[in-house]
Write a protein that holds these residues in place. Structure first.
Motif, PDB file in Angstrom:
ATOM      1  N   GLY A 150       0.835  -1.197   0.000  1.00 39.06           N
ATOM      2  CA  GLY A 150       0.000   0.000   0.000  1.00 39.06           C
ATOM      3  C   GLY A 150       0.863   1.237   0.000  1.00 39.06           C
ATOM      4  N   CYS A 151       0.312   2.346   0.481  1.00 37.07           N
ATOM      5  CA  CYS A 151       1.081   3.592   0.578  1.00 37.07           C
ATOM      6  C   CYS A 151       2.263   3.363   1.513  1.00 37.07           C
ATOM      7  N   ASP A 152       3.370   4.032   1.212  1.00 34.41           N
ATOM      8  CA  ASP A 152       4.609   3.803   1.956  1.00 34.41           C
ATOM      9  C   ASP A 152       4.689   4.618   3.237  1.00 34.41           C
ATOM     10  N   VAL A 153       5.058   3.928   4.313  1.00 31.58           N
ATOM     11  CA  VAL A 153       5.383   4.539   5.599  1.00 31.58           C
ATOM     12  C   VAL A 153       6.798   4.075   5.929  1.00 31.58           C
ATOM     13  N   VAL A 154       7.695   5.027   6.170  1.00 34.49           N
ATOM     14  CA  VAL A 154       9.095   4.715   6.444  1.00 34.49           C
ATOM     15  C   VAL A 154       9.394   5.074   7.896  1.00 34.49           C
ATOM     16  N   LEU A 155       9.900   4.097   8.649  1.00 32.89           N
ATOM     17  CA  LEU A 155      10.178   4.247  10.072  1.00 32.89           C
ATOM     18  C   LEU A 155      11.675   4.486  10.304  1.00 32.89           C
ATOM     19  N   ALA A 158       6.331   9.071   0.462  1.00 30.88           N
ATOM     20  CA  ALA A 158       6.149   8.305   1.697  1.00 30.88           C
ATOM     21  C   ALA A 158       5.767   9.232   2.836  1.00 30.88           C
ATOM     22  N   VAL A 159       5.329   8.613   3.896  1.00 31.67           N
ATOM     23  CA  VAL A 159       5.173   9.283   5.183  1.00 31.67           C
ATOM     24  C   VAL A 159       6.370   8.847   6.018  1.00 31.67           C
ATOM     25  N   LEU A 160       7.089   9.794   6.580  1.00 28.24           N
ATOM     26  CA  LEU A 160       8.229   9.480   7.440  1.00 28.24           C
ATOM     27  C   LEU A 160       7.791   9.525   8.896  1.00 28.24           C
ATOM     28  N   VAL A 161       8.146   8.486   9.640  1.00 27.89           N
ATOM     29  CA  VAL A 161       7.903   8.438  11.077  1.00 27.89           C
ATOM     30  C   VAL A 161       9.271   8.347  11.733  1.00 27.89           C
ATOM     31  N   GLY A 162       9.635   9.358  12.509  1.00 30.73           N
ATOM     32  CA  GLY A 162      10.957   9.386  13.116  1.00 30.73           C
ATOM     33  C   GLY A 162      10.897   9.542  14.617  1.00 30.73           C
ATOM     34  N   HIS A 163      11.707   8.734  15.297  1.00 32.36           N
ATOM     35  CA  HIS A 163      11.807   8.817  16.752  1.00 32.36           C
ATOM     36  C   HIS A 163      13.177   9.374  17.132  1.00 32.36           C
ATOM     37  N   SER A 164      13.211  10.344  18.019  1.00 30.82           N
ATOM     38  CA  SER A 164      14.441  10.906  18.551  1.00 30.82           C
ATOM     39  C   SER A 164      15.346  11.382  17.416  1.00 30.82           C
ATOM     40  N   LEU A 165      16.529  10.808  17.268  1.00 32.77           N
ATOM     41  CA  LEU A 165      17.420  11.202  16.172  1.00 32.77           C
ATOM     42  C   LEU A 165      16.738  10.967  14.828  1.00 32.77           C
ATOM     43  N   LEU A 222      13.004  15.389   9.574  1.00 30.76           N
ATOM     44  CA  LEU A 222      12.902  16.817   9.271  1.00 30.76           C
ATOM     45  C   LEU A 222      13.915  17.244   8.215  1.00 30.76           C
ATOM     46  N   LEU A 223      15.141  16.791   8.354  1.00 25.25           N
ATOM     47  CA  LEU A 223      16.174  17.175   7.393  1.00 25.25           C
ATOM     48  C   LEU A 223      15.909  16.576   6.016  1.00 25.25           C
ATOM     49  N   ALA A 224      15.502  15.312   5.959  1.00 26.79           N
ATOM     50  CA  ALA A 224      15.192  14.681   4.669  1.00 26.79           C
ATOM     51  C   ALA A 224      14.037  15.407   3.993  1.00 26.79           C
ATOM     52  N   ALA A 225      13.021  15.787   4.758  1.00 27.61           N
ATOM     53  CA  ALA A 225      11.884  16.511   4.190  1.00 27.61           C
ATOM     54  C   ALA A 225      12.297  17.899   3.705  1.00 27.61           C
ATOM     55  N   GLN A 226      13.252  18.498   4.393  1.00 20.57           N
ATOM     56  CA  GLN A 226      13.767  19.801   3.959  1.00 20.57           C
ATOM     57  C   GLN A 226      14.561  19.645   2.662  1.00 20.57           C
ATOM     58  N   MET A 227      15.310  18.556   2.541  1.00 20.30           N
ATOM     59  CA  MET A 227      16.136  18.322   1.355  1.00 20.30           C
ATOM     60  C   MET A 227      15.297  17.945   0.139  1.00 20.30           C
ATOM     61  N   ALA A 228      14.194  17.217   0.348  1.00 17.23           N
ATOM     62  CA  ALA A 228      13.365  16.741  -0.765  1.00 17.23           C
ATOM     63  C   ALA A 228      11.890  16.811  -0.382  1.00 17.23           C
ATOM     64  N   PRO A 229      11.329  18.017  -0.248  1.00 19.28           N
ATOM     65  CA  PRO A 229       9.961  18.166   0.256  1.00 19.28           C
ATOM     66  C   PRO A 229       8.903  17.494  -0.602  1.00 19.28           C
ATOM     67  N   ALA A 244       3.767  13.387   4.635  1.00 19.80           N
ATOM     68  CA  ALA A 244       3.591  13.809   6.024  1.00 19.80           C
ATOM     69  C   ALA A 244       4.787  13.371   6.841  1.00 19.80           C
ATOM     70  N   LEU A 245       4.953  14.011   7.996  1.00 16.62           N
ATOM     71  CA  LEU A 245       5.973  13.627   8.967  1.00 16.62           C
ATOM     72  C   LEU A 245       5.278  13.332  10.291  1.00 16.62           C
ATOM     73  N   VAL A 246       5.707  12.258  10.931  1.00 16.94           N
ATOM     74  CA  VAL A 246       5.263  11.949  12.284  1.00 16.94           C
ATOM     75  C   VAL A 246       6.523  11.950  13.136  1.00 16.94           C
ATOM     76  N   LEU A 247       6.606  12.870  14.095  1.00 15.17           N
ATOM     77  CA  LEU A 247       7.817  13.052  14.878  1.00 15.17           C
ATOM     78  C   LEU A 247       7.549  12.690  16.330  1.00 15.17           C
ATOM     79  N   LEU A 248       8.293  11.712  16.828  1.00 15.76           N
ATOM     80  CA  LEU A 248       8.157  11.248  18.201  1.00 15.76           C
ATOM     81  C   LEU A 248       9.398  11.667  18.980  1.00 15.76           C
ATOM     82  N   GLN A 249       9.255  12.642  19.851  1.00 13.52           N
ATOM     83  CA  GLN A 249      10.369  13.182  20.627  1.00 13.52           C
ATOM     84  C   GLN A 249      11.587  13.455  19.745  1.00 13.52           C
ATOM     85  N   PRO A 250      11.405  14.282  18.713  1.00 10.47           N
ATOM     86  CA  PRO A 250      12.504  14.489  17.771  1.00 10.47           C
ATOM     87  C   PRO A 250      13.676  15.241  18.386  1.00 10.47           C
ATOM     88  N   ALA A 251      14.861  14.827  18.027  1.00 13.66           N
ATOM     89  CA  ALA A 251      16.084  15.546  18.405  1.00 13.66           C
ATOM     90  C   ALA A 251      16.283  16.603  17.323  1.00 13.66           C
TER      91      ALA A 251
END
Length: 195
Positions: free
Chosen positions: A52-57, A122-129, A135-142, A147-154
């Motif tokens: 299905g649609c891509d979610v990258v962890l 894709a939707v990026l889901v990032g924890h901590s680092l 955030l940086l990948a989305a800035q480089m290639a918006p 969407a971004l899902v950020l869990l306690q992002p550093a």
């Protein structure tokens, strides 16, 4: 906003020259497919499940794709293709001595891995680092991310700079780290960073 997308399942089966797919041997219970994508001569591991649609962890510092073992199956059951990567130096990815492990280098490698897996959006889901990496990948290639899902992002440079004086004062860190027992330093660091 989530958009309908054509399942990427067939594209993922096709792969490309730089993607190596492993069979059932060595798979963890939460994986359907274990892949290695070569970037700059290094093998980066990606555990995948679903269609299905891509979610990258994206895992945090000191973690790996294993950290998503309870999340990935539920997302796949909801109709997503879930890809959990091991950053260079983590999990089953290569661990070369002296490699560039900065956030910009990880973000560039992440984009190469997504290219190798033919993940265009894709939707990026990032924890901590991994949150900072998202955030940086989305800035480089918006245009690549829905969407971004950020869990306690550093992700707050000014917070990281607050305690720089300790490291920037000549010889202070060397003296303190040389005198204090490593057990105390580890305990203090864990207390500062984890609840």
């Amino acid at each position: 906003m989530w958009r309908k997308c054509v399942p990427a399942f067939l594209a993922s089966l096709c792969g490309c020259r730089q993607v190596e797919e492993r069979g059932d041997r060595g798979l963890q219970p939460w994986e359907t497919v274990s892949r290695f994508v070569e970037v700059d001569g290094h093998r980066l591991h990606v555990a995948q499940r679903g269609a299905g649609c891509d979610v990258v962890l994206l895992h945090g510092l000191g973690d790996s794709s294993v950290g998503w073992r309870f999340v990935a199956p539920d997302l796949a059951a909801m109709g997503y293709r879930v890809s959990a990567w091991d950053a260079l130096g983590a999990g089953r990815s290569d661990k070369p001595a002296g490699a560039d492990l900065t956030l910009p280098a990880h973000a560039r490698r992440l984009l190469c891995v997504l290219d190798g897996l033919e993940i265009r959006r894709a939707v990026l889901v990032g924890h901590s680092l991994g949150g900072g990496l998202a955030l940086l990948a989305a800035q480089m290639a918006p245009d690549r991310f829905d969407a971004l899902v950020l869990l306690q992002p550093a992700a707050y440079p000014e917070a990281a700079e607050e305690d720089r004086w300790f490291w920037d004062t000549p010889l202070l860190a060397d003296v303190v780290l040389g005198v204090l027992p490593s057990r105390y330093i580890a305990r203090y660091g864990l207390k500062q960073n984890f609840a």
